[in-house]
Design a protein around this motif. Structure first.
Motif, PDB file in Angstrom:
ATOM      1  N   VAL A   1     -10.661   2.540 -17.487  1.00 49.63           N
ATOM      2  CA  VAL A   1     -10.444   3.876 -17.822  1.00 49.63           C
ATOM      3  C   VAL A   1     -11.234   4.836 -16.519  1.00 49.63           C
ATOM      4  CG1 VAL A   1     -10.773   5.740 -19.439  1.00 49.63           C
ATOM      5  CG2 VAL A   1     -10.283   3.628 -20.127  1.00 49.63           C
ATOM      6  N   ALA A   2     -12.570   4.552 -16.238  1.00 48.17           N
ATOM      7  CA  ALA A   2     -13.117   5.020 -15.163  1.00 48.17           C
ATOM      8  C   ALA A   2     -12.264   5.039 -13.871  1.00 48.17           C
ATOM      9  CB  ALA A   2     -14.704   4.829 -15.278  1.00 48.17           C
ATOM     10  N   THR A   3     -11.952   3.987 -13.445  1.00 47.10           N
ATOM     11  CA  THR A   3     -11.130   3.625 -12.323  1.00 47.10           C
ATOM     12  C   THR A   3      -9.943   4.473 -12.322  1.00 47.10           C
ATOM     13  OG1 THR A   3     -11.907   1.180 -12.131  1.00 47.10           O
ATOM     14  CG2 THR A   3      -9.910   1.925 -11.068  1.00 47.10           C
ATOM     15  N   ILE A   4      -9.145   4.470 -13.351  1.00 47.68           N
ATOM     16  CA  ILE A   4      -7.948   5.367 -13.630  1.00 47.68           C
ATOM     17  C   ILE A   4      -8.123   6.956 -13.352  1.00 47.68           C
ATOM     18  CG2 ILE A   4      -5.826   6.056 -14.888  1.00 47.68           C
ATOM     19  CD1 ILE A   4      -5.853   3.105 -16.244  1.00 47.68           C
ATOM     20  N   TRP A   5      -9.244   7.257 -13.769  1.00 47.19           N
ATOM     21  CA  TRP A   5      -9.556   8.706 -13.838  1.00 47.19           C
ATOM     22  C   TRP A   5     -10.169   8.886 -12.589  1.00 47.19           C
ATOM     23  CZ3 TRP A   5      -8.887  12.854 -16.191  1.00 47.19           C
ATOM     24  CH2 TRP A   5      -9.788  13.882 -16.263  1.00 47.19           C
ATOM     25  N   THR A   6     -10.915   7.930 -11.901  1.00 45.38           N
ATOM     26  CA  THR A   6     -11.301   8.425 -10.304  1.00 45.38           C
ATOM     27  C   THR A   6     -10.189   8.373  -9.410  1.00 45.38           C
ATOM     28  OG1 THR A   6     -13.314   7.272 -11.052  1.00 45.38           O
ATOM     29  CG2 THR A   6     -12.931   7.421  -8.726  1.00 45.38           C
ATOM     30  N   SER A   7      -9.284   7.550  -9.798  1.00 49.02           N
ATOM     31  CA  SER A   7      -8.107   7.770  -9.019  1.00 49.02           C
ATOM     32  C   SER A   7      -7.237   8.880  -8.825  1.00 49.02           C
ATOM     33  CB  SER A   7      -7.086   6.523  -9.053  1.00 49.02           C
ATOM     34  OG  SER A   7      -6.557   6.744 -10.398  1.00 49.02           O
ATOM     35  N   LEU A   8      -7.678   9.695  -9.778  1.00 45.35           N
ATOM     36  CA  LEU A   8      -6.798  11.072 -10.005  1.00 45.35           C
ATOM     37  C   LEU A   8      -7.478  12.278  -9.245  1.00 45.35           C
ATOM     38  CD1 LEU A   8      -5.575  10.624 -13.594  1.00 45.35           C
ATOM     39  CD2 LEU A   8      -4.335  10.088 -11.491  1.00 45.35           C
ATOM     40  N   TRP A   9      -8.862  11.952  -8.825  1.00 52.17           N
ATOM     41  CA  TRP A   9      -9.670  12.946  -7.993  1.00 52.17           C
ATOM     42  C   TRP A   9      -9.607  12.616  -6.688  1.00 52.17           C
ATOM     43  CZ3 TRP A   9     -12.046  17.232 -10.884  1.00 52.17           C
ATOM     44  CH2 TRP A   9     -11.750  16.965 -12.358  1.00 52.17           C
ATOM     45  N   SER A  10      -9.852  13.953  -5.798  1.00 52.42           N
ATOM     46  CA  SER A  10     -10.125  13.795  -4.267  1.00 52.42           C
ATOM     47  C   SER A  10     -11.380  13.323  -4.268  1.00 52.42           C
ATOM     48  CB  SER A  10      -9.802  14.932  -3.851  1.00 52.42           C
ATOM     49  OG  SER A  10     -10.642  16.183  -4.133  1.00 52.42           O
ATOM     50  N   ARG A  11     -11.798  12.830  -2.869  1.00 57.51           N
ATOM     51  CA  ARG A  11     -13.122  12.488  -2.546  1.00 57.51           C
ATOM     52  C   ARG A  11     -13.812  13.772  -2.192  1.00 57.51           C
ATOM     53  NH1 ARG A  11     -13.970   9.180   2.878  1.00 57.51           N
ATOM     54  NH2 ARG A  11     -12.520  10.963   3.905  1.00 57.51           N
ATOM     55  N   GLY A  12     -15.019  13.747  -3.011  1.00 61.90           N
ATOM     56  CA  GLY A  12     -15.915  14.980  -2.972  1.00 61.90           C
ATOM     57  C   GLY A  12     -17.310  14.804  -1.908  1.00 61.90           C
TER      58      GLY A  12
ATOM     59  N   GLY B   1      -1.971  12.331  -5.725  1.00 61.98           N
ATOM     60  CA  GLY B   1      -2.103  12.627  -4.305  1.00 61.98           C
ATOM     61  C   GLY B   1      -2.874  11.236  -3.635  1.00 61.98           C
ATOM     62  N   ASN B   2      -3.870  10.526  -4.293  1.00 62.19           N
ATOM     63  CA  ASN B   2      -4.393   9.563  -3.607  1.00 62.19           C
ATOM     64  C   ASN B   2      -3.213   8.286  -3.502  1.00 62.19           C
ATOM     65  OD1 ASN B   2      -6.935  10.341  -3.236  1.00 62.19           O
ATOM     66  ND2 ASN B   2      -7.358  10.298  -5.485  1.00 62.19           N
ATOM     67  N   TYR B   3      -2.441   8.211  -4.432  1.00 60.22           N
ATOM     68  CA  TYR B   3      -1.592   7.279  -4.486  1.00 60.22           C
ATOM     69  C   TYR B   3      -0.330   7.687  -3.307  1.00 60.22           C
ATOM     70  CZ  TYR B   3      -3.394   5.884  -8.942  1.00 60.22           C
ATOM     71  OH  TYR B   3      -4.065   5.400 -10.082  1.00 60.22           O
ATOM     72  N   GLN B   4       0.047   8.653  -3.213  1.00 63.77           N
ATOM     73  CA  GLN B   4       0.677   9.012  -2.112  1.00 63.77           C
ATOM     74  C   GLN B   4      -0.004   8.822  -0.718  1.00 63.77           C
ATOM     75  OE1 GLN B   4       3.840   9.993  -2.339  1.00 63.77           O
ATOM     76  NE2 GLN B   4       4.005   9.640  -0.124  1.00 63.77           N
ATOM     77  N   ARG B   5      -1.069   9.065  -0.667  1.00 65.18           N
ATOM     78  CA  ARG B   5      -1.950   8.854   0.588  1.00 65.18           C
ATOM     79  C   ARG B   5      -1.948   7.581   0.883  1.00 65.18           C
ATOM     80  NH1 ARG B   5      -7.449   9.020   1.652  1.00 65.18           N
ATOM     81  NH2 ARG B   5      -7.948   9.540  -0.525  1.00 65.18           N
ATOM     82  N   ILE B   6      -2.102   6.618   0.018  1.00 73.95           N
ATOM     83  CA  ILE B   6      -2.199   5.198   0.122  1.00 73.95           C
ATOM     84  C   ILE B   6      -0.701   4.567   0.684  1.00 73.95           C
ATOM     85  CG2 ILE B   6      -2.415   2.840  -0.897  1.00 73.95           C
ATOM     86  CD1 ILE B   6      -4.443   4.068  -2.639  1.00 73.95           C
ATOM     87  N   PHE B   7       0.228   5.106   0.056  1.00 72.15           N
ATOM     88  CA  PHE B   7       1.639   4.690   0.473  1.00 72.15           C
ATOM     89  C   PHE B   7       1.990   5.228   1.891  1.00 72.15           C
ATOM     90  CE2 PHE B   7       2.956   4.671  -4.129  1.00 72.15           C
ATOM     91  CZ  PHE B   7       2.190   3.244  -4.571  1.00 72.15           C
ATOM     92  N   ASP B   8       1.190   6.274   2.537  1.00 77.63           N
ATOM     93  CA  ASP B   8       1.531   6.605   3.733  1.00 77.63           C
ATOM     94  C   ASP B   8       0.557   6.165   4.619  1.00 77.63           C
ATOM     95  OD1 ASP B   8       3.401   8.497   2.676  1.00 77.63           O
ATOM     96  OD2 ASP B   8       2.252  10.005   2.478  1.00 77.63           O
TER      97      ASP B   8
ATOM     98  N   PRO C   1     -12.106   7.501  -4.459  1.00 77.04           N
ATOM     99  CA  PRO C   1     -10.952   7.551  -5.069  1.00 77.04           C
ATOM    100  C   PRO C   1      -9.674   6.978  -4.561  1.00 77.04           C
ATOM    101  CG  PRO C   1     -11.964   9.642  -4.808  1.00 77.04           C
ATOM    102  CD  PRO C   1     -12.628   8.635  -4.004  1.00 77.04           C
ATOM    103  N   ALA C   2      -9.797   6.559  -3.026  1.00 77.43           N
ATOM    104  CA  ALA C   2      -8.667   5.645  -2.377  1.00 77.43           C
ATOM    105  C   ALA C   2      -8.776   4.310  -3.202  1.00 77.43           C
ATOM    106  CB  ALA C   2      -8.766   5.724  -1.086  1.00 77.43           C
ATOM    107  N   ALA C   3      -9.809   3.641  -3.177  1.00 80.32           N
ATOM    108  CA  ALA C   3     -10.124   2.411  -3.592  1.00 80.32           C
ATOM    109  C   ALA C   3     -10.032   2.169  -5.099  1.00 80.32           C
ATOM    110  CB  ALA C   3     -11.962   2.142  -3.550  1.00 80.32           C
ATOM    111  N   ALA C   4     -10.241   3.210  -5.759  1.00 79.74           N
ATOM    112  CA  ALA C   4      -9.741   3.268  -7.354  1.00 79.74           C
ATOM    113  C   ALA C   4      -8.186   3.293  -7.033  1.00 79.74           C
ATOM    114  CB  ALA C   4     -10.401   4.546  -8.121  1.00 79.74           C
ATOM    115  N   ALA C   5      -7.513   3.994  -6.746  1.00 83.99           N
ATOM    116  CA  ALA C   5      -6.133   3.935  -6.652  1.00 83.99           C
ATOM    117  C   ALA C   5      -5.561   2.710  -6.236  1.00 83.99           C
ATOM    118  CB  ALA C   5      -5.731   5.090  -5.635  1.00 83.99           C
TER     119      ALA C   5
END
Length: 303
Positions: free
Chosen positions: A42-53, A65-72, A272-276
């Motif tokens: 659950v923490a990994t899914i939640w982290t993947s929805l936030w930007s790097r702070g 947004g992180n998933y889109q960044r990964i696909f690009d 976040p990218a790693a979590a995504a």
């Protein structure tokens, strides 16, 4: 009337005691699963929805947004292709080699115990030790492979330092390491096959190959499915060997998914990218495992 009520109260008390005993037995497993499986997921899914702070710019909710960044990211697709190729090579070769070794180790041959031990020895070696051992084989100029090649006039090859051979060298190490482990499962399954089946096949005049193809292999299908699931999981969790052998290079030619996730999380500090990417990997593995158990599993059991 009072006797009936007392009996009902006694039954209710018994049910409560059984429920309490049941929950007490389940509590250790629930605590372990919650601590090491449910909460991290659950923490990994939640982290993947936030930007790097950062200290100046706190993290913000970005949704997908992180998933889109990964696909690009072209590196992600390079790593994904490397992992697909790595799995497509190591999984069938490891399973096939394990089956052949198990059939041979189960046969009536001299020094059968020594053969089984020799096959299983690579599995007992620690990951780092095995990688360092193969590093001695692959070292250009001084490695065992180059020394053997020099006897036949072959030029020196930098197996781990060029993109054309780096991933294949990692595949060889994985096959050598995992085939013996999978062999143990096949060997245990072979020893559960009733010897009456082999005797019946001999009476019917069936050849050894026919008996193996028509009787042994179908009966080994449940074990093959189990090994296939484990091999598929292993194909995306390799990281130890890469640290020693290639570190994902050269030019990302041997970089695999888990190493890329680690790199994003602890080298680039992009959790976040790693979590995504972790969520994507778990989703793909879950879908493949579900397909194997709910579709392929129905064709593997013989009763």
């Amino acid at each position: 009337m009072s006797h009936v009520m007392a009996q009902e109260d006694g039954m209710a008390l018994l049910r409560r005691r059984r429920a309490i005993h049941g929950w007490l037995l389940l509590t250790p497993a629930l605590v372990m699963l919650t601590t090491f499986a449910f909460y991290p997921s659950v923490a990994t899914i939640w982290t993947s929805l936030w930007s790097r702070g950062t200290r100046r710019n706190p993290s913000e909710f970005v949704g997908t947004g992180n998933y889109q960044r990964i696909f690009d990211d072209p590196t992600f697709w390079t790593v994904a292709w490397n992992n697909i190729l790595y799995a497509a090579v190591t999984i069938p070769v490891s399973i096939g080699l394990a089956l052949v070794m198990a059939l041979w180790a189960n046969a009536r041959i001299p020094a059968r115990s020594f053969v089984r031990t020799a096959y299983f020895t690579p599995t007992m070696l620690p990951m780092i030790a095995a990688a360092n051992l193969w590093l001695f084989f692959f070292t250009p100029g001084f490695g065992v492979l180059d020394q053997i090649g020099a006897l036949f006039g072959a030029p020196s090859v930098n197996w781990l330092g060029q993109p054309e051979t780096a991933l294949w060298a990692v595949c060889i190490v994985t096959i050598w390491k995992e085939a013996g482990f999978f062999m143990i499962f096949y060997l245990a399954a072979l020893q559960t096959i009733p010897p009456d089946l082999e005797e019946a096949a001999d009476i019917e005049g069936a050849s050894r190959w026919t008996y193996t193809r028509r009787v042994v292999l179908p009966l080994l299908m449940p074990t093959t499915l189990f090994i296939l699931v484990n091999a598929m999981i292993n194909s995306v969790k390799l990281i130890d060997h890469l640290f020693i052998l290639t570190k994902g290079g050269p030019n990302d030619a041997s970089k695999l998914m888990l190493y890329y996730i680690w790199e994003n999380a602890f080298a680039f500090f992009d959790a976040p990218a790693a979590a995504a990417m972790t969520v994507l990997v778990l989703a793909v593995l879950g879908a493949l495992a579900a397909f194997q158990f709910f579709v392929i599993d129905r064709r593997t059991h013989y009763r």
